[in-house]
Design an enzyme around this catalytic site. Structure first.
Site, PDB file in Angstrom:
ATOM      1  N   HIS A 169      44.845  38.125  41.504  1.00 38.05           N
ATOM      2  CA  HIS A 169      43.409  37.928  41.712  1.00 38.05           C
ATOM      3  C   HIS A 169      43.121  37.299  43.071  1.00 38.05           C
ATOM      4  CE1 HIS A 169      39.394  36.101  41.074  1.00 38.05           C
ATOM      5  NE2 HIS A 169      39.196  37.203  40.382  1.00 38.05           N
TER       6      HIS A 169
ATOM      7  N   ASP B 264      41.479  30.072  44.095  1.00 39.77           N
ATOM      8  CA  ASP B 264      41.828  31.161  43.189  1.00 39.77           C
ATOM      9  C   ASP B 264      43.241  30.973  42.654  1.00 39.77           C
ATOM     10  OD1 ASP B 264      41.659  34.017  42.122  1.00 39.77           O
ATOM     11  OD2 ASP B 264      39.816  33.847  43.282  1.00 39.77           O
TER      12      ASP B 264
ATOM     13  N   SER C  85      32.900  39.239  41.087  1.00 38.29           N
ATOM     14  CA  SER C  85      33.954  38.546  41.818  1.00 38.29           C
ATOM     15  C   SER C  85      34.454  39.386  42.973  1.00 38.29           C
ATOM     16  CB  SER C  85      35.118  38.198  40.887  1.00 38.29           C
ATOM     17  OG  SER C  85      34.810  37.060  40.125  1.00 38.29           O
TER      18      SER C  85
END
Length: 1050
Positions: free
Chosen positions: A254, A223, A420
């Site tokens: 994120h 990520d 996600s």
């Protein structure tokens, strides 16, 4: 006489001068052919000439090798074998550099690209060479609430390609909770917190109380990284940076949020496995950009450092990015359990994202707290196998993905939604389950297949959604825990049951029973082999009916003989035998399949397991001909590998046609409507020669992009005129000028992408309809219209330009938005009235009936504004039942004279596109595949004799190999051909216009004109020079003879 001689000399001198000039130009053209005829990929700046001071254009390419070796060895090998200039090795200074690798990154000068890549590919230790694709995750994090009304940003914005690899709409968006009044703020906040503490919904506390907290489980999070000493995490083992930025920190949030859902320790936003060892792989920059080479290095490092679980919350429609896809296979083959988000392109069907759509990856969809499929969650089926087969069931499981609490970038918690979010929920569950197995025996028991078996067998099936929405159902942590406690390595089939009485879960199968005489119904299941990364199916599967009636079912199987890694496919091609034409009832039984795996270390005997797939099928008597419709799937082409453009040009942020164009993907609502109307709809994945027209009322052609064999055209003419088959055609826009304008430069492949065709392949449809005197034009029409009170939207449809007299044609005033119609539209805004454009035609032809309509968007649920199911029903009533609607067949629309334009005014094919790359027709052999009736598998048709390959004007007769498999678990992936543009755009309509009819090729191909034309011109110049020289020599000899005669007379 003197004057005459002077004239001759001048003429000769002029001719020779022209010859020398022509020869000089020819040699110059030949000498500078790399400059003028270059097929190299350009940059965004398309200047034909550059100053000497401009540095050469260089781009990076991934060279994959057949063996793992130190990078220095690969470099030495290339430098020893490739001695020429124009390339250089790129050092990759990252944590993986101390381990052996199977690829190298090289920078290649674009002027030498074609030559150098050709040389490198010929080397015996090189597997292939691919562009280093750039991945761009479009806005991983959500916008602020002030921007929440804005549309989600995808790979395309207002029709323009954004930088990076093509990804679908972002799979991560900020949760939008319902507004809470001040008076109820405290209570609302409390309820919000309760439902967002997702760990309690799965019963994680039960395993925590037993001492299972994810300890000694190595979790790789691919990520945006994570910040050091974040207060929510107690076990950050390693942070690695794989980007070109000099930081390990997460500056977007994120990666931190994903890690928090998996292993967060804050009481407000607990993770599932707080003691999991976190390995943060920073593979995205702050600008949300990544490259394939970064992923490949990071994947290799994950393999070398023995990761247990890997979460990847990215996705896109391109399952033909070979280096990436094959490295994912290698990851799982090395016993790393990969979890990935299925995508945020719901509620549309056929929108699965890669790599979550791969059978060896656990693909996760999203649900809300009411156990409803989240509107954003992508739906199946997988589209790898279509148009010539049937997709697999995906997602594998679903998990809560709306308003989930997770860690902020530095401290505190927040709520987010998306698949996600659902993906790390399942990844956290997996980490917790892995910790249940003692560390000493984990690798012997746990693997990607056994973990998927535990998840799908333990999942709770939801009552509303179908299998292509929910997979096996909602993850059940405690049930999966019970399965793993006593797990013994085995093989199984997912789904393990196909029950026609279980609706809606078994949709679309439960919506239409089987009957004799139908095309085979294909069910594509996945084989999960928990016994080893590799397995073998040594004997064909067997059908075991439970009763006598079960013998009426005939099943042909296509399947993976070699299962790797961990998974394979089993496709059932089911038909009812002719003796069952009057049977009404149910057929039940089991399909069995035996899987063999080599013995693991410490065992002597191979592992053997028998898989069972239970079938419960409904059967009805064969319906009447007028009730049966045949859907043409064979002539559909989708993205990838080619740039197949969207059907509605009004949609600016999703310009690719990638949803499959199948009855059970983006036409699934239409399929349900037809079943409700009493029609039985079958799918043809083979040429039109491979069905018996006597069995069907109507052949339905919708939004088709491929060409047609001559045999198909001849047979369809006979089927309609003599056999009474109905034909219904729904076309789409096609305009060459508009296609050229739609090209874009893709910075991933460093090349220009140009549409392979329009929304539909109108020139091919016109060939098919020519025997009936019908043709479509190249207008792009938009507007509202009404028939019998039914209001509809015509969205980027085409017009009818040929239609016989005696037919019924409906015309409406629309604007033409094509490039050629721009001038007309300017005039219309000045006060002129819009001309009527014919869009719907109905015609009796011999024993049959033909209906044509110029737009399919009203049937396609992808970007539908208003549906036209009412029109489709009226058309089918006419083509199948001979029923004439009084409005559609009113005298006011009957044509007394024919519609007609000349051949040279009809839409023409693009001759600059190598269509054989994408076509199942051009350069291919006509053959009936395994999705046609058993009795004609492998033949040309019921009656058509064998013919050779077809060659169309403007297309190379290239044979790209045999036909595609009908159902493929691991298809033979082909590297997509990269579109390029010919340098020197001014040549497109000039001297070389006849060669390319435009500016670009859609793929790098060897074009003879690159060397042949200059050579021909040079030889022609030389011949002209020799001809003039010989004429001059002859005339000189004549003058000498004349002069000698005169002196003799004297």
């Amino acid at each position: 006489m003197i004057a005459h001689q002077f004239s001759f000399s001048s003429s000769t001198f002029t001719s020779l001068s022209l010859s020398f000039l022509f020869l000089f130009i020819s040699i110059s053209l030949f000498h500078f052919k790399p400059f003028i005829f270059s097929s190299q990929t350009p940059t965004l700046t398309l200047n034909s000439s550059q100053s000497n001071s401009t540095p050469p254009i260089r781009n990076n390419y991934i060279v994959r090798f057949l063996q793992y070796k130190p990078a220095e060895d690969h470099r030495a090998y290339l430098e020893f074998r490739i001695r020429s200039d124009g390339w250089e090795w790129i050092e990759r200074n990252n944590p993986a550099s101390k381990y052996p690798t199977d690829f190298g990154l090289v920078s290649i000068q674009e002027s030498e690209r074609e030559r150098l890549i050709g040389e490198i590919r010929k080397l015996e230790l090189v597997k292939d060479v691919n562009a280093d694709l750039s991945y761009r995750r479009r806005d991983l994090l959500a916008k602020k609430r002030r921007n929440k009304g804005r549309a989600r940003v995808g790979a395309f914005v207002d029709g323009k390609k954004r930088p990076g690899k093509i990804f679908t709409a972002m799979s991560f968006s900020e949760a939008e909770g319902e507004p809470i009044s001040n008076s109820s703020f405290r209570l609302g906040r409390q309820l919000f917190m309760q439902r967002s503490q997702v760990t309690s919904l799965f019963g994680a506390e039960v395993l925590w109380s037993k001492g299972y907290t994810g300890a000694k489980v190595k979790m790789a999070i691919f990520d945006t990284g994570i910040r050091a000493n974040h207060p929510h995490f107690r076990n950050i083992k390693e942070r690695t940076n794989w980007t070109n930025e000099d930081t390990l920190n997460d500056n977007l949030g994120h990666g931190t949020f994903v890690a928090g859902v998996i292993a967060g320790g804050d009481a407000e936003c607990l993770g599932f496995a707080p003691d999991t060892e976190i390995y943060a792989f920073r593979v995205f920059t702050d600008a949300q950009v990544s490259y394939t080479s970064w992923f490949l290095d990071a994947f290799n490092y994950a393999i070398a450092t023995n990761m247990d679980v890997l979460n990847l919350s990215i996705g896109g429609p391109d399952y033909l990015d070979l280096p990436f896809v094959e490295k994912v296979w290698e990851i799982t083959a090395n016993n790393i359990i990969m979890v990935s988000a299925i995508g945020n392109d719901g509620p549309l069907y056929g929108t699965l994202n890669n790599p979550a759509d791969q059978s060896d990856v656990i693909g996760v969809g999203g649900i809300d707290y009411s156990d409803h499929i989240a509107s954003f969650s992508s739906r199946g089926m997988s589209t790898w196998e279509i148009p010539h087969g049937y997709g697999r069931v995906k997602p594998d499981v679903v998990a809560y993905g709306r308003e989930i609490m997770g860690s902020k970038i530095s401290t505190g918690c927040k709520s987010l939604s998306g698949t996600s979010v659902a993906s790390p929920v399942v990844a956290g569950v997996v980490c917790l389950l892995v910790s249940v197995i003692p560390e000493s025996s984990r690798k012997d028991i746990l693997n990607p297949a056994s973990m998927k078996q535990a998840l799908v067998e333990g999942a709770a099936k939801l009552s509303g959604p179908n299998m292509y929405e929910q997979g096996a159902g909602r993850v059940d942590l405690l049930e999966s825990f019970e399965i793993l406690k006593n797990y013994q390595p085995r093989a199984s089939i997912f789904p393990g049951v196909l029950d026609y009485t279980d609706c809606p879960y078994s949709w679309p199968f439960c919506r239409q029973p089987l009957y004799a005489g139908a095309m085979p119904v294909i069910f594509n299941a996945t084989i999960l082999n928990g016994m080893g990364a590799i397995g073998y199916v040594k004997s064909p599967p067997k059908w075991h009916p439970s009763n006598e009636e079960g013998n009426l079912l005939s099943i042909h199987f296509t399947y993976s003989e070699i299962i790797w890694p961990w998974t394979g496919y089993l496709a059932l091609h089911m038909q009812i035998k002719d003796e069952g034409s009057q049977f009404f009832g149910e057929i039940e039984g089991n399909v069995t399949l035996q899987v063999h795996s080599p013995p693991p270390q410490g065992e002597k005997s191979p592992r053997i397991s028998t898989c069972v797939l239970h079938l419960k099928l409904k059967v009805v008597p064969t319906p009447a001909r007028f009730e049966r419709i045949l859907w043409d799937q064979f002539h559909s082409i989708k993205y990838p590998p080619g740039y197949i453009p969207r059907d509605s040009l009004d949609v600016r942020n999703d310009i690719l046609d990638w949803h499959g164009d199948h009855l059970h993907t983006n036409f699934h609502i239409m399929f349900n409507m037809l079943r409700d109307a009493g029609y039985y709809v079958e799918t043809l994945g083979s040429p039109l020669t491979c069905f018996d027209a006597h069995q069907y009322g109507t052949l339905l052609l919708v939004d088709l992009e491929d060409e047609y064999f001559e045999e198909e055209i001849e047979k369809l003419r006979d089927d309609v005129i003599n056999t009474g088959l109905g034909l219904a055609v729904f076309a789409e826009w096609y305009n060459v000028d508009t296609m050229v304008k739609m090209r874009f430069f893709d910075d991933n492949t460093r090349s220009w992408w140009t549409p392979v065709t329009g929304g539909a392949n109108v020139p091919a449809l016109n060939d098919l309809l020519a025997p009936f005197g019908i043709a479509f034009g190249d207008k792009i029409l938009n507007g509202e219209f009404s028939i019998d009170g039914e209001q509809s939207r015509y969205a980027s449809g085409t017009d009818i330009v040929r239609f016989p007299a005696g037919g019924f044609v409906h015309s409406f005033p629309f604007l033409d938005s094509s490039e050629s119609g721009a001038t007309q539209n300017v005039l219309l805004t000045s006060g002129m009235t819009k001309a009527d454009s014919p869009i719907l035609g109905l015609l009796d032809v011999g024993e049959g009936r033909v209906a044509v309509y110029g737009d399919s968007n009203c049937l396609d649920s992808s970007h539908m504004v208003t549906n036209c199911y009412w029109l489709l029903r009226k058309i089918l009533d006419y083509t199948s039942r001979k029923s004439r609607d009084p409005v559609l067949f009113s005298d006011s629309v009957k044509k007394d004279t024919r519609l007609h334009i000349e051949d040279n005014q009809l839409p023409s094919r693009r001759t600059d596109v190598n269509f054989s790359t994408y076509s199942a027709v051009v350069g291919k052999e006509l053959i009936c595949r395994s999705d046609s009736r058993y009795e004609i598998w492998g033949t040309k048709s019921y009656s058509v004799p064998v013919r050779g390959n077809r060659r169309l004007p403007g297309y190379s007769n290239i044979d790209s190999g045999g036909g595609l498999n009908s159902t493929v678990g691991h298809p033979n992936l082909r590297q997509p051909k990269l579109p390029v543009i010919i340098k020197g755009e001014s040549l497109g309509n000039g001297y070389f216009g006849n060669l390319f009819s435009g500016d670009e090729l859609d793929m790098p191909v060897l074009v003879a004109s690159h060397w042949l034309v200059p050579a021909v011109v040079a030889v022609t110049g030389l011949l002209l020079f020799l001809s003039f020289w010989r004429i001059r020599q002859k005339r000189r000899r004549r003058r000498k003879v004349t002069s000698s005669g005169r002196f003799a007379n004297l």
